[in-house]
Design a protein around this motif. Sequence first.
Motif, PDB file in Angstrom:
ATOM      1  N   ASN A  27      36.853  46.723  28.968  1.00  0.00           N
ATOM      2  CA  ASN A  27      37.159  45.140  28.993  1.00  0.00           C
ATOM      3  C   ASN A  27      38.555  44.731  29.671  1.00  0.00           C
ATOM      4  N   THR A  28      39.342  45.742  29.619  1.00  0.00           N
ATOM      5  CA  THR A  28      40.716  45.311  30.175  1.00  0.00           C
ATOM      6  C   THR A  28      40.512  45.437  31.726  1.00  0.00           C
ATOM      7  N   SER A  29      39.943  46.520  32.153  1.00  0.00           N
ATOM      8  CA  SER A  29      39.921  46.786  33.650  1.00  0.00           C
ATOM      9  C   SER A  29      38.991  45.773  34.342  1.00  0.00           C
ATOM     10  N   CYS A  30      38.049  45.363  33.654  1.00  0.00           N
ATOM     11  CA  CYS A  30      36.693  44.238  34.290  1.00  0.00           C
ATOM     12  C   CYS A  30      37.672  42.885  34.283  1.00  0.00           C
ATOM     13  N   ARG A  35      40.405  39.193  37.831  1.00  0.00           N
ATOM     14  CA  ARG A  35      41.703  38.303  37.983  1.00  0.00           C
ATOM     15  C   ARG A  35      42.253  38.666  39.502  1.00  0.00           C
ATOM     16  N   ALA A  36      42.022  39.894  40.108  1.00  0.00           N
ATOM     17  CA  ALA A  36      42.228  39.992  41.472  1.00  0.00           C
ATOM     18  C   ALA A  36      41.258  39.678  42.356  1.00  0.00           C
ATOM     19  N   ARG A  37      40.002  39.390  42.209  1.00  0.00           N
ATOM     20  CA  ARG A  37      39.036  38.860  42.924  1.00  0.00           C
ATOM     21  C   ARG A  37      39.233  37.390  42.944  1.00  0.00           C
ATOM     22  N   GLU A  38      39.554  36.717  42.008  1.00  0.00           N
ATOM     23  CA  GLU A  38      39.732  35.504  41.721  1.00  0.00           C
ATOM     24  C   GLU A  38      41.018  34.878  42.785  1.00  0.00           C
ATOM     25  N   GLU A  39      42.179  35.736  42.562  1.00  0.00           N
ATOM     26  CA  GLU A  39      43.448  35.473  43.448  1.00  0.00           C
ATOM     27  C   GLU A  39      42.974  35.739  44.864  1.00  0.00           C
ATOM     28  N   ARG A  40      42.290  36.739  45.599  1.00  0.00           N
ATOM     29  CA  ARG A  40      42.009  36.699  46.714  1.00  0.00           C
ATOM     30  C   ARG A  40      41.040  35.706  47.165  1.00  0.00           C
ATOM     31  N   ARG A  41      40.172  35.257  46.327  1.00  0.00           N
ATOM     32  CA  ARG A  41      39.271  34.020  46.830  1.00  0.00           C
ATOM     33  C   ARG A  41      40.170  32.783  47.121  1.00  0.00           C
TER      34      ARG A  41
END
Length: 122
Positions: A27-30, A35-41
């Motif tokens: 859960n934590t890694s997902c 969050r990283a994908r959203e920041e890149r987008r």
Amino acid sequence: MSLDMSFPILEIFVPLICFCVAILCCNTSCRALQRAREERRMQSIREAERESPSVFIIPFPSAPSEDSLYRLPRYSETRDSPPPPSYSEIEMKPDFFIPPDAPPPPYVPPFPRPSSSSTSGS
């Protein structure tokens, strides 16, 4: 005080605790990956907004040449087609859907209702 071995604590609770810890780690890694994908987008959206203007301007030559295919039409020079007909000569377009000659048949339910005589028991 001795440990009662009739109830297998290690065989039940240790796998259950390991399973819960594995679920928490997944859960934590997902969440971190999301969050990283959203920041890149969001960063790519911000970069795209900075690079491109908000209004697209269509380039238009200031002096079009006579042989240009994209020059503005000059209606005063066109003599190829006849003038449009007057309003009194214009006819109505044919209907796309011709109305029926008669009204539709009355509605008949697909399953007939049982008669009252067949529902009465004897």
